[in-house]
Design a protein around this motif. Sequence first.
Motif, mmCIF file in Angstrom:
data_model
loop_
_atom_site.group_PDB
_atom_site.id
_atom_site.type_symbol
_atom_site.label_atom_id
_atom_site.label_comp_id
_atom_site.label_asym_id
_atom_site.label_seq_id
_atom_site.Cartn_x
_atom_site.Cartn_y
_atom_site.Cartn_z
ATOM 1 N N ALA A 30 -25.965 22.905 46.453
ATOM 2 C CA ALA A 30 -27.035 22.185 47.148
ATOM 3 C C ALA A 30 -28.397 22.515 46.545
ATOM 4 N N LEU A 31 -28.633 23.787 46.244
ATOM 5 C CA LEU A 31 -29.920 24.162 45.640
ATOM 6 C C LEU A 31 -30.031 23.629 44.214
ATOM 7 N N ARG A 32 -28.922 23.674 43.463
ATOM 8 C CA ARG A 32 -28.952 23.101 42.110
ATOM 9 C C ARG A 32 -29.282 21.616 42.177
ATOM 10 N N ALA A 33 -28.623 20.926 43.096
ATOM 11 C CA ALA A 33 -28.843 19.488 43.233
ATOM 12 C C ALA A 33 -30.249 19.185 43.743
ATOM 13 N N ALA A 34 -30.814 20.057 44.553
ATOM 14 C CA ALA A 34 -32.167 19.837 45.089
ATOM 15 C C ALA A 34 -33.213 19.817 43.981
ATOM 16 N N CYS A 35 -32.881 20.378 42.838
ATOM 17 C CA CYS A 35 -33.815 20.328 41.699
ATOM 18 C C CYS A 35 -34.059 18.900 41.237
ATOM 19 N N VAL A 36 -33.071 18.012 41.420
ATOM 20 C CA VAL A 36 -33.205 16.628 40.951
ATOM 21 C C VAL A 36 -34.286 15.882 41.729
ATOM 22 N N PRO A 37 -34.200 15.788 43.080
ATOM 23 C CA PRO A 37 -35.284 15.082 43.778
ATOM 24 C C PRO A 37 -36.624 15.804 43.662
ATOM 25 N N ALA A 38 -36.597 17.129 43.595
ATOM 26 C CA ALA A 38 -37.856 17.867 43.439
ATOM 27 C C ALA A 38 -38.532 17.517 42.117
ATOM 28 N N LEU A 39 -37.743 17.431 41.068
ATOM 29 C CA LEU A 39 -38.292 17.073 39.758
ATOM 30 C C LEU A 39 -38.819 15.638 39.762
ATOM 31 N N LEU A 40 -38.089 14.720 40.386
ATOM 32 C CA LEU A 40 -38.546 13.336 40.472
ATOM 33 C C LEU A 40 -39.868 13.229 41.234
ATOM 34 N N LEU A 41 -39.998 13.989 42.312
ATOM 35 C CA LEU A 41 -41.258 13.975 43.070
ATOM 36 C C LEU A 41 -42.401 14.555 42.254
ATOM 37 N N LEU A 42 -42.115 15.602 41.497
ATOM 38 C CA LEU A 42 -43.149 16.200 40.647
ATOM 39 C C LEU A 42 -43.605 15.211 39.580
ATOM 40 N N ILE A 43 -42.663 14.523 38.966
ATOM 41 C CA ILE A 43 -43.005 13.519 37.955
ATOM 42 C C ILE A 43 -43.787 12.375 38.606
ATOM 43 N N ALA A 44 -43.381 11.971 39.813
ATOM 44 C CA ALA A 44 -44.068 10.880 40.518
ATOM 45 C C ALA A 44 -45.530 11.225 40.788
ATOM 46 N N GLY A 45 -45.800 12.492 41.037
ATOM 47 C CA GLY A 45 -47.176 12.903 41.333
ATOM 48 C C GLY A 45 -48.159 12.626 40.221
ATOM 49 N N SER A 46 -47.688 12.608 38.984
ATOM 50 C CA SER A 46 -48.603 12.357 37.860
ATOM 51 C C SER A 46 -48.239 11.083 37.089
ATOM 52 N N ALA A 47 -47.329 10.301 37.643
ATOM 53 C CA ALA A 47 -46.907 9.065 36.967
ATOM 54 C C ALA A 47 -47.957 7.979 37.157
ATOM 55 N N PRO A 48 -47.972 7.005 36.245
ATOM 56 C CA PRO A 48 -48.851 5.850 36.451
ATOM 57 C C PRO A 48 -48.491 5.152 37.760
ATOM 58 N N ALA A 49 -49.458 4.493 38.362
ATOM 59 C CA ALA A 49 -49.281 3.875 39.682
ATOM 60 C C ALA A 49 -48.032 2.997 39.798
ATOM 61 N N PRO A 50 -47.718 2.124 38.817
ATOM 62 C CA PRO A 50 -46.521 1.281 38.983
ATOM 63 C C PRO A 50 -45.212 2.075 39.016
ATOM 64 N N MET A 51 -45.212 3.276 38.466
ATOM 65 C CA MET A 51 -43.997 4.092 38.422
ATOM 66 C C MET A 51 -43.869 5.001 39.649
ATOM 67 N N ARG A 52 -44.980 5.238 40.335
ATOM 68 C CA ARG A 52 -44.992 6.246 41.404
ATOM 69 C C ARG A 52 -43.991 5.936 42.515
ATOM 70 N N TRP A 53 -44.066 4.737 43.104
ATOM 71 C CA TRP A 53 -43.174 4.431 44.224
ATOM 72 C C TRP A 53 -41.710 4.360 43.826
ATOM 73 N N PRO A 54 -41.365 3.759 42.696
ATOM 74 C CA PRO A 54 -39.949 3.801 42.311
ATOM 75 C C PRO A 54 -39.423 5.235 42.161
ATOM 76 N N LEU A 55 -40.246 6.141 41.632
ATOM 77 C CA LEU A 55 -39.811 7.532 41.492
ATOM 78 C C LEU A 55 -39.668 8.203 42.852
ATOM 79 N N ILE A 56 -40.561 7.909 43.776
ATOM 80 C CA ILE A 56 -40.471 8.489 45.122
ATOM 81 C C ILE A 56 -39.217 7.978 45.829
ATOM 82 N N VAL A 57 -38.949 6.672 45.703
ATOM 83 C CA VAL A 57 -37.739 6.102 46.312
ATOM 84 C C VAL A 57 -36.489 6.716 45.689
#
Length: 194
Positions: A30-57
């Motif tokens: 579970a903790l290993r797998a939690a790295c995946v959404p955590a990484l996606l959220l981190l990337i979303a935080g600095s992604a260009p606006a059109p990419m932000r919501w798809p990454l959050i979803v």
Amino acid sequence: VSSNFAVPRVLGWLGIIALAICARWFDSAALRAACVPALLLLIAGSAPAPMRWPLIVLAALTALPIGFGLGEALLDMTPALIAALVGWMFARTLLRGRRPLIARAVVAMDGPQLLDDPAVARYTRRLTLLWALYQAALAATALLLALCAWYEPQRWPALPGPRLFGVVWLPLCVAALVLAEFALRPRLLPQAPT
């Protein structure tokens, strides 16, 4: 990069590293797998606006299997998700009225005047399409490997596991296309700078 974004980004990376260390320490899927959404959220935080919501979803969707105790399945699906996300990034720029992703790279490196040549514009569009299709094929392959690993792994002993595919074969396939395009570009597009 302004300091307003640097501190949260550094803290985010430290959090993901801590999560990965805890996953290893406690041998927790579970903790290993939690790295995946955590990484996606981190990337979303600095992604260009059109990419932000798809990454959050996508981060929210990848968190669902963890909640149902399917962390290992999520880890097996991660290479397919990565390839599909990259393919989508290329494909979305092919929509009418948008500049293809490869054309954007050409403009960033060599200036917009190079795209005035119709052959260069056509080449960048076709190469963007090739990348989108190639990533879709890699995503389908990764998905197939994950399904084989889940349902009948003993029936397919010669196939690489989905995680091995993601760590070794996926980057090698991407590198192969980059190198092939670099080698063929002088013949396919002689007017382009090398």
